[in-house]
Write an enzyme that holds these catalytic residues in place. Structure first.
Site, PDB file in Angstrom:
ATOM      1  N   HIS A 164       0.832  -1.211   0.000  1.00 22.32           N
ATOM      2  CA  HIS A 164       0.000   0.000   0.000  1.00 22.32           C
ATOM      3  C   HIS A 164       0.867   1.261   0.000  1.00 22.32           C
ATOM      4  CE1 HIS A 164      -3.641   2.378   1.219  1.00 22.32           C
ATOM      5  NE2 HIS A 164      -2.704   3.165   1.730  1.00 22.32           N
ATOM      6  N   GLU A 165       1.796   1.339   0.940  1.00 17.24           N
ATOM      7  CA  GLU A 165       2.630   2.538   1.035  1.00 17.24           C
ATOM      8  C   GLU A 165       3.549   2.676  -0.177  1.00 17.24           C
ATOM      9  OE1 GLU A 165       1.737   4.678   3.030  1.00 17.24           O
ATOM     10  OE2 GLU A 165       0.519   3.440   4.362  1.00 17.24           O
ATOM     11  N   HIS A 176       3.678   6.580  -6.944  1.00 17.03           N
ATOM     12  CA  HIS A 176       2.877   7.660  -7.522  1.00 17.03           C
ATOM     13  C   HIS A 176       3.665   8.974  -7.482  1.00 17.03           C
ATOM     14  CE1 HIS A 176      -1.288   9.877  -7.613  1.00 17.03           C
ATOM     15  NE2 HIS A 176      -0.725   9.821  -8.806  1.00 17.03           N
ATOM     16  N   HIS A 211       1.724   4.481  -2.880  1.00 23.51           N
ATOM     17  CA  HIS A 211       1.831   5.937  -2.716  1.00 23.51           C
ATOM     18  C   HIS A 211       3.190   6.426  -3.221  1.00 23.51           C
ATOM     19  CE1 HIS A 211      -1.790   6.992  -0.603  1.00 23.51           C
ATOM     20  NE2 HIS A 211      -1.556   6.197   0.428  1.00 23.51           N
TER      21      HIS A 211
END
Length: 651
Positions: free
Chosen positions: A442-443, A449, A446
């Protein structure tokens, strides 16, 4: 080239003074730009973006250090710096000459037009069109809100650090995985004891596996009653947010917050959350009844409570799927998982990660330079292990941003990925739960991105300029693949024998993925509805708890104990930027679920052609266009709500 992470004690002592000098210089430079004759984007906004980056490079190390290596010195410097930054941003946001200048600027490219559009919008939302006395009032509100947010966070951190549950009886830790016991074990006067805290790895270990129901409630009570002094902080935050919204011409803070979001209006958000609630309730009731029946049959529990859910949920999952999270830990050694993740990202997006020996804030931190087509393109830091001085949870924080400055120089991005995974001990390395692997994916979503941006304008490069309610899209997208067997096979090997994770266990992970999915969905919807409703009018004192109780009547099938004061620890909305925006997790999840199924091939691997399209249209474009537009360009359609229902197995 990248900045070096250094911040010594003396630098901490005089940090506020040096920050004040920097801000004074920047204010003078901005005033000069506002008074200039030029109406060209490159002559005004490009130099301003250079200043933005300089401030970020200066302040981010302190902000980061205060979160990951908190001390009296970092806290003092941080608290002294916040008012300076808040005042600076308020003054710039209310600079009439600059606002007038921006409205006259000529932009040449779509990215520049987006920057200009955002800047003018943000000026209006910052009070640029208010009379002088109202501007001063708004400046005072923003300053106090910044201080209150930090106080909320510090109260929570102090309360988390202050509590310990000491267990002496071995029967009270029977069944807890050895890796968690190793982290908790200590000796005093020659006697082995176990220490459990409110730090998430420790707290979850006992709530999930701790056999003593009374101790589970004691730990749960301590966790859900942390920082009672935050009640007063919440009241004042809500009061100031409502005042701010009214000053700017909005009925409430929720309406104000939506001006920079993907959702169109308040009705669309509440309708979205209520529809998801309706879809989740039938399966949620069935899941809760199954859990109650199981606890009753297993241990004669007739009054299943909130502090029982994780414990009996874990046992029921093992009963149904013969799956226990602890089974995965020997196969998920932290470094092996990280290596596997980096390899997967490399193959999907044509990147290469190279470990670097660079200055770090802690010995456990790892740094990697990123290459695309053998050209250096970014740097990422991983700080993954829990320690007392680190605030709880997991997050990504950007440091440097990819952009082209006013001199034509191409800046490279960098970012931090932070988590609180079980630390290594003398006896064994850091071993992760599968949930931890999902968190890391998940991190990393980020991070890439931000790091994979190719946008030349800083204000809309990486995560900059991305609407709050879609910022979780790339992170949720990547985490979905952490459940796929072909992905897990890349790195899931026994830390002692090197044996691959058995196919049976891989299958169990996938089968158990949506275990109690509806109950989990309802809990997130509870948080989201509470947050959004809380900001639709002014609530004070007992009204806050009454609203939460009302929301729970609609969403919480198992009512928590009356002493539960969840809101006192709801840092996302009172200290983390998600005010009137917690719904964003589900809003973005529609995009992530739809994109996940678009990129999944029949064997459960990434479709590399689709992954490249995802890189080109989503990751590399940052906030240069609205996400709905970028998504339409990628797949030629809008994201389908049905994909989220399918993702949770609720069809």
């Amino acid at each position: 080239m990248f900045q070096t992470f250094t911040l010594k004690d003396q630098e901490l002592n005089d940090f506020p003074q040096r920050l004040e000098e920097l801000l004074k210089r920047h204010k003078e430079a901005i005033n000069t730009l506002a008074a200039s004759e030029s109406d060209g984007y490159e002559a005004v906004l490009k130099p301003m973006e250079d200043l933005d980056e300089e401030r970020s490079l200066f302040f981010t190390p302190l902000s980061h250090l205060n979160s990951v290596l908190n001390s009296e010195a970092t806290q003092k410097a941080y608290e002294a710096s916040l008012p300076l930054l808040s005042r600076f941003h308020s003054e710039i946001a209310q600079n009439e000459a600059l606002y007038t200048k921006l409205k006259r600027l000529q932009a040449r490219t779509p990215e520049q037009r987006k920057v200009l559009e955002n800047e003018i919008r943000d000026f209006r939302l910052s009070g640029a069109e208010l009379p002088l006395d109202k501007k001063k009032e708004l400046e005072s509100i923003d300053l106090e809100l910044s201080e209150l947010s930090n106080r909320f966070s510090q109260n929570l951190l102090d309360a988390t650090k202050a509590y310990e549950l000491i267990i002496e009886d071995p029967e009270d830790v029977a069944g807890i995985p050895e890796s968690d016991l190793a982290a908790a074990r200590f000796e005093e006067d020659g006697k082995v004891q176990w220490r459990f805290t409110l730090q998430i790895p420790s707290y979850l270990a006992y709530m999930t596996y701790g056999p003593n129901r009374q101790l589970r409630e004691e730990l749960y009570r301590a966790y859900t009653t942390r920082a009672p002094e935050n009640a007063q902080v919440i009241d004042r935050i809500l009061e100031l947010r409502q005042q701010k919204a009214k000053l700017l011409g909005f009925d409430n803070y929720a309406e104000y917050a939506l001006q920079t979001r993907d959702a169109r209006d308040e009705w669309e958000v509440t309708d979205f959350l209520e529809k998801l609630t309706e879809l989740s309730l039938p399966q949620g009731r069935a899941e809760l009844e199954e859990l109650r029946r199981f606890a009753r049959e297993l241990d004669g529990i007739e009054d299943l409570a909130s502090y029982d859910v994780a414990y009996y949920g874990e046992k029921l999952k093992k009963h149904l799927y013969d799956f226990d999270e602890s089974e995965t830990k020997p196969y998920l050694e932290q470094q092996a998982v990280l290596n596997g993740l980096l390899q997967i990202v490399s193959e999907l997006f044509g990147m290469r990660f190279e470990a670097m020996e660079v200055p770090r804030w802690h010995p456990s931190v790892k740094a990697y330079d990123i290459y695309r087509a053998e050209e250096l393109s970014g740097r990422i830091y991983f700080d993954l292990e829990a320690r007392k001085e680190k605030r709880g949870g997991a997050w990504m924080h950007d440091w440097e941003t990819r952009f082209i400055d006013s001199r034509g120089e191409d800046h490279l991005p960098s970012a931090f990925v932070v988590a609180n995974f079980p630390p290594a001990s003398e006896d064994q390395p850091s071993l992760l739960r599968h949930d931890d692997v999902v968190t890391l994916f998940h991190e990393m979503g980020h991070a890439i991105h931000h790091l994979f941006s190719r946008v030349p304008e800083r204000s809309v490069s990486g995560i900059n300029g991305v609407a709050w309610d879609v910022v979780e899209f790339p992170s949720q997208f990547l985490e979905n693949f952490a459940y796929e067997a072909p992905i897990l096979r890349r790195f899931a090997r026994h830390y002692q024998t090197g044996e691959a994770m058995p196919e049976e266990l891989l299958a169990k992970i996938k089968a158990a993925k949506n275990f109690q999915a509806a109950l989990g969905m309802l809990r997130q919807l509870e948080f989201a509805l509470f947050d959004f409703k809380l900001h639709q009018r002014l609530y004070q004192g007992d009204e806050v708890q009454e609203l939460l109780d009302w929301v729970r009547e609609k969403t919480a099938l198992l009512k928590p104990p009356a002493y539960n004061r969840f809101q006192h620890g709801f840092a996302h909305i009172f200290a983390g930027g998600y005010a009137a925006g917690y719904y964003s997790y589900k809003w973005a999840e529609v995009l992530s679920a739809d994109a996940f199924f678009a990129c999944l091939d029949p064997e459960g691997n990434f479709d590399r052609k689709m992954a490249q399209g995802y890189y080109e249209h989503i990751l590399s474009r940052g906030g240069s266009e609205e996400m709905s537009s970028l998504y339409q360009q990628w797949l030629g359609r809008k994201a389908r709500l049905e994909s989220l229902i399918r993702l949770y197995g609720m069809e």
